[in-house]
Design an enzyme around this catalytic site. Structure first.
Site, PDB file in Angstrom:
ATOM      1  N   ASP A 133      -6.175  -6.552   5.301  1.00 16.20           N
ATOM      2  CA  ASP A 133      -7.344  -6.040   4.580  1.00 16.20           C
ATOM      3  C   ASP A 133      -8.263  -7.203   4.213  1.00 16.20           C
ATOM      4  O   ASP A 133      -9.484  -7.169   4.445  1.00 16.20           O
ATOM      5  CB  ASP A 133      -6.825  -5.322   3.319  1.00 16.20           C
TER       6      ASP A 133
ATOM      7  N   LYS B  40       3.412 -14.921   4.706  1.00 12.05           N
ATOM      8  CA  LYS B  40       3.672 -15.848   3.603  1.00 12.05           C
ATOM      9  C   LYS B  40       5.184 -15.944   3.457  1.00 12.05           C
ATOM     10  O   LYS B  40       5.772 -15.713   2.391  1.00 12.05           O
ATOM     11  CB  LYS B  40       3.003 -15.309   2.325  1.00 12.05           C
TER      12      LYS B  40
ATOM     13  N   ASP C 219      -2.596 -18.433   3.523  1.00 13.42           N
ATOM     14  CA  ASP C 219      -3.590 -19.258   2.827  1.00 13.42           C
ATOM     15  C   ASP C 219      -4.190 -20.286   3.785  1.00 13.42           C
ATOM     16  O   ASP C 219      -5.409 -20.503   3.823  1.00 13.42           O
ATOM     17  CB  ASP C 219      -3.011 -19.906   1.563  1.00 13.42           C
TER      18      ASP C 219
ATOM     19  N   TYR D   5       0.807  -1.222   0.000  1.00  8.74           N
ATOM     20  CA  TYR D   5       0.000   0.000   0.000  1.00  8.74           C
ATOM     21  C   TYR D   5       0.842   1.274   0.000  1.00  8.74           C
ATOM     22  O   TYR D   5       0.289   2.365   0.041  1.00  8.74           O
ATOM     23  CB  TYR D   5      -0.918   0.013   1.234  1.00  8.74           C
TER      24      TYR D   5
END
Ligand code: NAD
Length: 361
Positions: free
Chosen positions: A248, A191, A224, A124
Site C-alpha cells: 500500500d 522486514k 525501509d 488488513y
C-alpha cells in the site's frame, strides 16, 4: 467474438472518466459487449447498497470488469464497496505499474516499476483487540504465558497474518507476470530482520518460489532501505512483490515518483476474475465538471486489453495516450505546470485527442 466486460462507472467523477475510457477502448477496434452495472452512490439509491448483488453476478459471468472509483461514505457502518468486491471475488493480487512518460512533470526519468501487492492478509485482516473487548485479556494472558512479555492492559492489538499459501500465490503471480511481460527482475520486500516469523515466512517462501524461475533475476530488500533506494535510484528496480501494508505504502510512493494520481493505473486480479481501475478515488469535488484526468483509467484499460490477450491494441492505446501527454496540448489541469492554467482541457477532450492519435497510427 466481442469481449464481455462488466463496466462499473462508479460515482463522483467516475462516470466521466469511464465514458472517456470506453470511447478510446472502442476506438482501438477491439469489440466489447459491455454490461453496465451501477455501484456506489447510484447503487445505494437504487438498491440500498453500494455494491448490489448484480455487480458480483455480472463479474462472475464476464470474469473481467473495468471500474470507475466509488466513494466510501464515512461512518454509519457502510462497508467499502472496493474492499467487499476484492474479498468476494478473492482478488488477491493488486497490480500497480508506475512508469514515467515524456511530458509528465516528474523529478525522474526512466522509471518503469510494477508493484505487486498482496491484497488479502497482513495487518488488513481486521483482527483487532482493545481493552474491554472480547478476548483482549485472554490474548494478553496467552502472550505473558507463552512469550514472557507482560503488556500494559491499556494496549490495543492488531494481528498481522502472513500465510505460506497466500505468500506463495502472490510471489508466483509476480514471477508469472514478469515472465509474461518480458521483465528482468523480481524484488521481494519485507522486514524479516524484525518480524522474523511473519515477514520471515514471506521471505523464505519468496526464496523458494524464485528457484522455480531461473530465467528471472531475484533479490530481496528490507522495506525501509527499499524506500530510500526508490527515491535515490528507482531505475534499478523492475517488479516488486510485497505484503499488503508495505505494498500500500510503496505503491503510493511510486505514484508520486511518476507524476501523480492522474496517470496511475491499477488492477485487482484473482485466479478467476480481474477488476481494472485507476488508483485514485472519486474526486467528488470535481464531479460533473468534465475536469479530471481520464488517463489513469485509460492506462487501466491498457492493462485490461493485455489481460484479454489484446496485446497489440493495448500497446497502441498506451502509445496514443503517451503521445497526447508528450504533446502537452490536450491534457487536464493536473498535468499542467499550474493547476489554473487556462489551456488545460476537459476529460472528454482528452478522449478526443487520444482517439485522433489512434486513428492516425
Ligand atoms: P481522490 O483520489 O478521489 O482525490 C484526491 C485528489 O486528487 C482530488 O481532490 C484531486 O485533486 C486529485 N485527483 C484524483 N483523481 C484525479 C484525476 N483523475 N485527475 C486529476 N486529479 C485527480 O482521493 P480522496 O479525496 O481521498 O477520496 C475520495 C473518495 O474516493 C473517498 O470516498 C475514497 O474512499 C474513495 N476512493 C475510492 C477508490 C476506489 O474506488 N478504488 C480509491 C481511493 C479512494
Amino acid at each position: 467474438m466481442p469481449h464481455a466486460i462488466t463496466l462499473i462507472p462508479g460515482d463522483g467523477t467516475g462516470p466521466e472518466i469511464t465514458a472517456a475510457t470506453r470511447r478510446v477502448l472502442e476506438a482501438t477496434g477491439v469489440q466489447f459487449e459491455w454490461d453496465v452495472c451501477q455501484a456506489g452512490a447510484e447503487g445505494l439509491e437504487k438498491c440500498g447498497t453500494v455494491l448490489p448483488d448484480e455487480v458480483i453476478e455480472s463479474i462472475k459471468r464476464t470474469k473481467v470488469a473495468l471500474k470507475g472509483p466509488i466513494t466510501t461514505p464515512v461512518g454509519k457502518g457502510t462497508r467499502s464497496a472496493n474492499v467487499t468486491l476484492r474479498k468476494k471475488l478473492d482478488l488477491y493480487a493488486n497490480l500497480r505499474p508506475a512508469k514515467t512518460y515524456p511530458g509528465l512533470r516528474s523529478r525522474y526519468e526512466n522509471i518503469d516499476l510494477i508493484i505487486v501487492r498482496e491484497n488479502t492478509e497482513d495487518l488488513y485482516v481486521g483482527i483487532e483487540f482493545q481493552r474491554g473487548t472480547a478476548g483482549h485479556d485472554e490474548i494478553l494472558e496467552t502472550i505473558a504465558r507463552t512469550n514472557g512479555q507482560h503488556l500494559d492492559t491499556s494496549c490495543a492489538l492488531s494481528i498481522k497474518v502472513i500465510s505460506a499459501v497466500a505468500t506463495r500465490r502472490i510471489v508466483k503471480f509476480a514471477f508469472d507476470y514478469a515472465r509474461a511481460n518480458q521483465r528482468r527482475k523480481v524484488t521481494a520486500v519485507h522486514k524479516a530482520n524484525i518480524m522474523r516469523l511473519s515477514d520471515g515466512l514471506f521471505l523464505s517462501i519468496a526464496h523458494e518460489v524464485a528457484k522455480e524461475y531461473p530465467d528471472i533475476q531475484y533479490e530481496d530488500r528490507i522495506v525501509d532501505n527499499m524506500c530510500m533506494q526508490l527515491v535515490q535510484k528507482p531505475e534499478l528496480y523492475d517488479v516488486l512483490v510485497l505484503p499488503n501494508l508495505y505494498g500500500d505504502i510503496i505503491s503510493d510512493l511510486s505514484a508520486g515518483l511518476i507524476g501523480g494520481l492522474g496517470v496511475a493505473p491499477g488492477a485487482n486480479i484473482g485466479s478467476q476474475y480481474a477488476v481494472f481501475e485507476p488508483v485514485h478515488g472519486s474526486a467528488p469535488k470535481y464531479a460533473g465538471q468534465n475536469k479530471v484526468n481520464p488517463m489513469a483509467m485509460m492506462f487501466s484499460g491498457v492493462l485490461m486489453l493485455r489481460h484479454l490477450g489484446e496485446r497489440e491494441a493495448g500497446d497502441r492505446l498506451e502509445r496514443a495516450v503517451t503521445m497526447v501527454i508528450a504533446e502537452g496540448r490536450n491534457v487536464t489541469y493536473d498535468l499542467k505546470l499550474r493547476p489554473d492554467d487556462p489551456s488545460a482541457v476537459g476529460t472528454s477532450r482528452v478522449a478526443d485527442a487520444v482517439i485522433e492519435k489512434l486513428y492516425s497510427m
